[in-house]
Design a protein around this motif. Structure first.
Motif, PDB file in Angstrom:
ATOM      1  N   GLY A   1      35.223 -76.626 -27.127  1.00  0.00           N
ATOM      2  CA  GLY A   1      34.071 -77.271 -27.897  1.00  0.00           C
ATOM      3  C   GLY A   1      32.986 -76.471 -29.369  1.00  0.00           C
ATOM      4  O   GLY A   1      34.291 -75.348 -29.342  1.00  0.00           O
TER       5      GLY A   1
ATOM      6  N   THR B   1      47.225 -74.713 -25.263  1.00  0.00           N
ATOM      7  CA  THR B   1      46.171 -73.858 -24.799  1.00  0.00           C
ATOM      8  C   THR B   1      45.430 -72.403 -25.502  1.00  0.00           C
ATOM      9  O   THR B   1      45.926 -71.995 -26.202  1.00  0.00           O
TER      10      THR B   1
ATOM     11  N   VAL C   1      42.518 -72.920 -20.647  1.00  0.00           N
ATOM     12  CA  VAL C   1      42.208 -73.774 -20.532  1.00  0.00           C
ATOM     13  C   VAL C   1      42.686 -74.654 -21.879  1.00  0.00           C
ATOM     14  O   VAL C   1      43.217 -73.395 -23.037  1.00  0.00           O
ATOM     15  N   SER C   2      43.023 -76.145 -22.395  1.00  0.00           N
ATOM     16  CA  SER C   2      43.541 -76.716 -22.865  1.00  0.00           C
ATOM     17  C   SER C   2      42.128 -76.964 -23.954  1.00  0.00           C
ATOM     18  O   SER C   2      41.150 -76.537 -23.967  1.00  0.00           O
ATOM     19  N   THR C   3      42.980 -77.253 -24.997  1.00  0.00           N
ATOM     20  CA  THR C   3      42.082 -76.717 -26.267  1.00  0.00           C
ATOM     21  C   THR C   3      40.998 -78.076 -26.750  1.00  0.00           C
ATOM     22  O   THR C   3      40.419 -77.709 -27.287  1.00  0.00           O
ATOM     23  N   ALA C   4      42.256 -79.411 -25.450  1.00  0.00           N
ATOM     24  CA  ALA C   4      40.740 -79.876 -25.682  1.00  0.00           C
ATOM     25  C   ALA C   4      39.243 -79.598 -25.400  1.00  0.00           C
ATOM     26  O   ALA C   4      38.263 -80.912 -25.636  1.00  0.00           O
ATOM     27  N   ARG C   5      39.358 -78.962 -24.451  1.00  0.00           N
ATOM     28  CA  ARG C   5      38.491 -78.252 -23.465  1.00  0.00           C
ATOM     29  C   ARG C   5      37.021 -77.944 -24.704  1.00  0.00           C
ATOM     30  O   ARG C   5      36.513 -77.350 -24.116  1.00  0.00           O
TER      31      ARG C   5
END
Length: 87
Positions: free
Chosen positions: A60, A15, A54-58
């Motif tokens: 961009g 995150t 926020v999740s680093t996967a989110r």
């Protein structure tokens, strides 16, 4: 706007903390820090009071890196400290 030290992304966190930006500069809230970053499309304000993790996967690629400069970073840190009641 991601708020982090340069060394944090290299560690691969799950995150990160982000602060939204707004182009609506009419509010004048004490927790909104004016941002005049080189390369920005328009004047903005960092809504520090709305920061969240926020999740680093989110995260961009976005529209590129904007360097807001040391004065704005210092002001954002100061507002964050006030919000969480740090000395």
């Amino acid at each position: 706007m991601m708020i982090t030290a340069d060394r944090v992304p290299a560690a691969g966190p799950r995150t990160v903390h982000v602060v939204p930006l707004t182009a609506n500069l009419t509010r004048g809230l004490w927790a909104e820090v004016p941002i005049a970053a080189e390369g920005a499309l328009q004047p903005s304000a960092a809504q520090v009071h709305l920061g969240t993790a926020v999740s680093t996967a989110r995260i961009g690629t976005g529209s590129g890196d904007l360097n807001v400069g040391p004065a704005a970073v210092s002001q954002i840190r100061s507002v964050l400290s006030d919000l969480v009641d740090l000395p």
